[in-house]
Enzyme design. Structure first.
Site, PDB file in Angstrom:
ATOM      1  N   GLY A  92       0.831  -1.185   0.000  1.00  0.00           N
ATOM      2  CA  GLY A  92       0.000   0.000   0.000  1.00  0.00           C
ATOM      3  C   GLY A  92       0.864   1.233   0.000  1.00  0.00           C
ATOM      4  O   GLY A  92       2.087   1.161  -0.098  1.00  0.00           O
ATOM      5  N   GLY A  93       0.224   2.386   0.151  1.00  0.00           N
ATOM      6  CA  GLY A  93       0.982   3.616   0.107  1.00  0.00           C
ATOM      7  C   GLY A  93       1.892   3.804   1.295  1.00  0.00           C
ATOM      8  O   GLY A  93       2.893   4.494   1.205  1.00  0.00           O
ATOM      9  N   GLY A  95       2.845   1.036   3.555  1.00  0.00           N
ATOM     10  CA  GLY A  95       3.473  -0.165   4.088  1.00  0.00           C
ATOM     11  C   GLY A  95       3.472  -1.304   3.093  1.00  0.00           C
ATOM     12  O   GLY A  95       2.811  -1.265   2.052  1.00  0.00           O
ATOM     13  N   LYS A 113       3.114  -6.759   8.364  1.00  0.00           N
ATOM     14  CA  LYS A 113       3.108  -5.488   7.631  1.00  0.00           C
ATOM     15  C   LYS A 113       4.141  -4.542   8.237  1.00  0.00           C
ATOM     16  O   LYS A 113       4.144  -4.297   9.433  1.00  0.00           O
ATOM     17  CB  LYS A 113       1.729  -4.838   7.697  1.00  0.00           C
ATOM     18  CG  LYS A 113       1.684  -3.492   6.968  1.00  0.00           C
ATOM     19  CD  LYS A 113       0.300  -2.887   7.025  1.00  0.00           C
ATOM     20  CE  LYS A 113       0.256  -1.553   6.306  1.00  0.00           C
ATOM     21  NZ  LYS A 113      -1.063  -0.934   6.331  1.00  0.00           N
ATOM     22  N   ASP A 206     -14.142   0.628   5.907  1.00  0.00           N
ATOM     23  CA  ASP A 206     -13.743   0.254   4.541  1.00  0.00           C
ATOM     24  C   ASP A 206     -14.142  -1.192   4.258  1.00  0.00           C
ATOM     25  O   ASP A 206     -13.344  -1.972   3.762  1.00  0.00           O
ATOM     26  CB  ASP A 206     -12.238   0.442   4.358  1.00  0.00           C
ATOM     27  CG  ASP A 206     -11.850   0.481   2.864  1.00  0.00           C
ATOM     28  OD1 ASP A 206     -12.758   0.730   2.035  1.00  0.00           O
ATOM     29  OD2 ASP A 206     -10.683   0.256   2.541  1.00  0.00           O
TER      30      ASP A 206
END
Length: 822
Positions: A92-93, A95, A113, A206
């Site tokens: 992701g942005g 991690g 992560k 989400d």
């Protein structure tokens, strides 16, 4: 434009794009004379500037996942603590996610992560710790667990999570060609998992198919909700086009985003946001499409996307099916003919879905459990609550479930009609006086009915007022708890502001019971809320003195309530629990006599409850904890053995159904998990008291065997069985059972490691014994009787600075997270 023509959100967003004197000039123009709004905007701008050290990231396309040019140095083969990175499985942005192998104290495969460089600030690390504690409260079979957290050698945080080898729920349903009923059955536990998170103070924000994975365990489909807590801590998600941006922007995935999320400042998000996303998920499970077409959302400008979500009404699922080109394949995946699919969904399923995705969240289901309950009503052919059902609709549902009764009613009605006909013929021959008397009787009945209807309307108005008051109390409670603990949207809030919110919440709770004659429900909720704020001060703020004051205020309110209204069992059980929590705190600060007093009050209340409902598992579990704590404080006094016998009697009564019933493995998985967890707590209370007490090893062994039968794939039962055999002196059996737990990739707790260390020492394997003792000694928690017993056996001296005497014990190290949801 002036302030009258612009919203505060629009003014803030425009001011954020300007700098220095240009910003000041802009605010002077649009807010001339409006001092209150000007001060509010300037506070927001200052808060944004202070947050830049934490949220330093360039402006990006809001519909794209944020990317960072800085690279993570870790790659497959890197070792971080006990974890060896195997392969990268996502990025992701903020991690990178790796599949990793844990090497000790047990071996298993996990997901790890790592936060990318640039996010390893002191504020981030503090926020991660608070987030980890919140997520650790969750214990649900349909939620992927966060197992561990820490920092790398360079100081960058990482999370360790359960590795879920599944596929998105929509893909799983289509690949397996599940019918509509099978899809609804699979959807219900997802709602229950989300409800569990809500009860723990966590909002997902989400929910979407890629965050609800389905895996098969023993030929059973098990959905798992992922990305709880971790995503909120980093303000990023790992997959899909999730929008996580700085202050003044939006969080969520557009196709599943609620109207209240489609704003630049999401300051008013609650659990009903997740209910909306669940509704979109069910919409897609039924139709294969989201309420708003993905193509349209991706082609529209960003402001237009938000406007569509906030303002436009989506078509009903049955209507959407009539407009899609892929209807034949959608119907085939649901094992139904294309022409019949929309007919099956039309009506009740339409109502359920459309209630969940209402624009006005006050018209949605109040909770995820309420959503699941309506789905279950549909499956059971009962009347659903998703719309005001007409008399015809209720009658049709009743007839479907009660055909025999309906035939009987029809026969009775036919007889009544025949009787009425005869009566009418006789009435024609009655005298005028009889007719007058009947007319007067009808008037009296009409007046009586009017009075009854008036009373019913008054009752309904009073109930609506009480419901509105209850909702307002719950809303305040949600804000106070979430903000003070830094959960969800409040995670960026500085601790000094969180303390202010907690203090304001206290004033509100106190005002509730200072009103004239508050209801028992208000007094109960206030007592619980005061205790919960005390937990915040203890665990989030580290303020033990303030926590003690709030605990004492909580027990004062609940003690008075129980004196005035003694009948409800939940009032007495909550009162006992709050005395127990106060006793734990007093033991921790070395005030043993005061701690004993609180434990004894809790024991008396729990014993009274068990006398009314003998063997009730949740009360027995809490009472066992009280006995164990008090024994730890007073041993080796003779009373300790007396209390232990009471503990044994309590444990035998609670566990007897599990000893008598066989096979236990036929229970549903979630029920078996809850029951096995309760048995594990009881076995722990029996096993970890001081050695001066004559410990009941045979009962611990029986409980361990019942746990294994309940959950054959879990190591909890094998560890409990090993502890029992150690106490019995059968160290060969204990070592073999610890080996069984290791084969199941079970992570040993601190107490488990101490029992294993003593077992290995007895078996002559002193190097391994010392390693396990040292690993347990490094764990967080006070020195308890089991550690002292292990140290004495192995000739280890415990430094005086770490010995609490008769204060906090190994028993007290157990987190108080098994209480029923507040």
């Amino acid at each position: 434009m002036t302030a009258d023509q612009l919203t505060p959100d629009e003014i803030f967003a425009e001011a954020l794009r300007r700098q220095g004197s240009e910003r000041t000039k802009y605010l002077d123009e649009v807010l001339s004379g409006d001092t209150a709004v000007r001060e509010r905007i300037e506070r927001l701008l200052r808060a944004h500037a202070e947050a830049e050290s934490f949220l330093e990231m360039p402006a990006k396309d809001p519909l794209a996942t944020v990317n960072d040019d800085r690279q993570v140095s870790e790659r497959p083969g890197t070792v971080i603590g006990p974890y060896k990175l195997l392969q990268q499985i996502g990025e992701g942005g903020m991690g990178v996610v790796f599949m990793a192998e844990q090497s000790e104290p047990i071996q298993r495969t996990v997901a790890l992560k790592i936060i990318k460089p640039g996010m390893d600030t002191r504020q981030v690390i503090a926020r991660f710790e608070a987030e980890r504690q919140a997520v650790a409260l969750m214990d649900h079979p349909n939620i992927a667990k966060v197992l561990d957290a820490g920092t790398t050698d360079t100081g960058r945080p990482y999370f360790v999570m359960e590795l879920v080898k599944g596929v998105p729920i929509t893909k799983y349903c289509d690949d397996k060609q599940l019918s509509l009923r099978q899809r609804l059955d699979l959807f219900k536990p997802v709602c229950e998992a989300v409800q569990h998170a809500h009860q723990k103070g966590i909002i997902h924000r989400d929910l979407k198919p890629s965050n609800v994975l389905v895996a098969e365990y023993d030929n059973h489909s098990v959905p798992k909700v992922i990305d709880f807590g971790v995503a909120k801590a980093t303000a990023q998600k790992l997959t899909e086009r999730t929008m996580f941006t700085e202050f003044g922007q939006v969080i969520g995935t557009v196709e599943y985003m609620s109207p209240e999320q489609a704003k630049f400042n999401q300051l008013d998000i609650d659990t009903r946001t997740d209910v909306y996303s669940l509704g979109v998920l069910l919409y897609e499970l039924l139709t294969g499409s989201t309420p708003f077409e993905r193509k349209r959302l991706r082609e529209a400008a960003f402001d237009e996307v938000l406007r569509i979500i906030r303002e436009e009404e989506p078509p009903k699922p049955s209507t959407r099916l009539s407009t899609i080109d892929t209807l034949p394949s959608v119907a085939a995946n649901r094992q139904v003919e294309p022409g019949r699919l929309s007919k099956v969904i039309r009506g009740e399923l339409d109502w359920i879905v459309m209630k969940a995705i209402e624009k006005d969240r006050n018209r949605r289901y109040e909770t995820a459990n309420g959503f699941a309950a309506d789905v279950q009503r549909y499956l059971d052919d009962e009347a659903v609550l998703a719309c005001p059902p007409s008399a015809t609709y209720r009658f049709r549902k009743f007839a479907l479930r009660n055909k025999a009764v309906l035939l009987t009613v029809v026969a009775v009605m036919a007889a009544l009609i025949a009787g009425t006909t005869v009566s009418t013929w006789q009435a024609v021959r009655a005298t005028r006086a009889a007719r007058a008397e009947q007319a007067a009787l009808r008037i009296a009945k009409a007046n009586e009915q009017a009075a009854k209807e008036s009373a019913q309307r008054a009752d309904a108005e009073r109930q609506r007022a009480e419901d509105a008051f209850y909702k307002s109390r719950r809303a305040v409670s949600d804000v106070v708890v979430n903000a003070a603990m830094g959960i969800g949207k409040w995670s960026d809030l500085p601790i000094e502001y969180r303390k202010i919110i907690a203090a304001d919440g206290l004033k509100y709770y106190e005002s509730l019971i200072q009103t004239n004659n508050p209801s028992p429900a208000v007094r109960y909720e206030t007592g619980v809320a005061l205790g919960n704020v005390g937990l915040m001060h203890q665990w989030s703020f580290g303020e033990l003195d303030q926590a003690e004051k709030l605990y004492r205020r909580s027990v004062d309110v609940l003690d008075a309530l129980v004196r005035d209204v003694p009948k409800p069992a939940e009032y007495r059980q909550q009162c006992a629990y709050r005395h127990f929590v106060l006793g734990q705190l007093l033991a921790y600060v070395q005030r043993a006599n005061e701690s004993q007093k609180e434990y004894r009050i809790a024991i008396a209340l729990y014993e009274g409850l068990l006398s009314e409902t003998p063997g009730r598992l949740n009360i027995s579990t809490e009472l066992a904890g009280c006995y164990s704590h008090l024994i730890e404080l007073i041993a080796p006094a003779p009373e300790a053995q007396t209390l232990y016998r009471k503990l044994v009697v309590c444990a035998e009564a609670a566990c007897q159904p599990f000893f008598a019933q066989s096979p236990l493995a036929t229970r549903p998985a979630d029920q078996a998990h809850r029951e096995a967890h309760a048995l594990e707590q009881i076995a722990s209370c029996l096993a970890i008291v001081p050695a001066s007490v004559d410990r009941e090893h045979q009962l611990v062994i029986r409980i361990g065997r019942a746990m294994i039968e309940l959950e054959p794939g879990s190591g909890d039962g094998w560890v409990a069985l090993a502890a029992g055999h150690y106490l019995a002196g059968d160290w060969n059996a204990a070592e073999a059972e610890f080996g069984k737990a290791d084969e199941l990739k079970y992570k040993l707790s601190r107490i488990d490691q101490l029992f294993l260390a003593m077992t290995l020492w007895r078996q002559g394997d002193k190097p391994r014994a010392l390693r396990n003792y040292q690993s347990a000694d490094k764990s967080r928690g006070a020195v308890g009787s089991i550690q002292r017993e292990a140290a004495e056996l192995m000739g280890i001296t415990i430094p005086p600075s770490t010995q609490p005497g008769k204060g906090p014990s190994a028993v007290a190290d157990r987190a108080v997270t098994d209480k029923k949801d507040e």
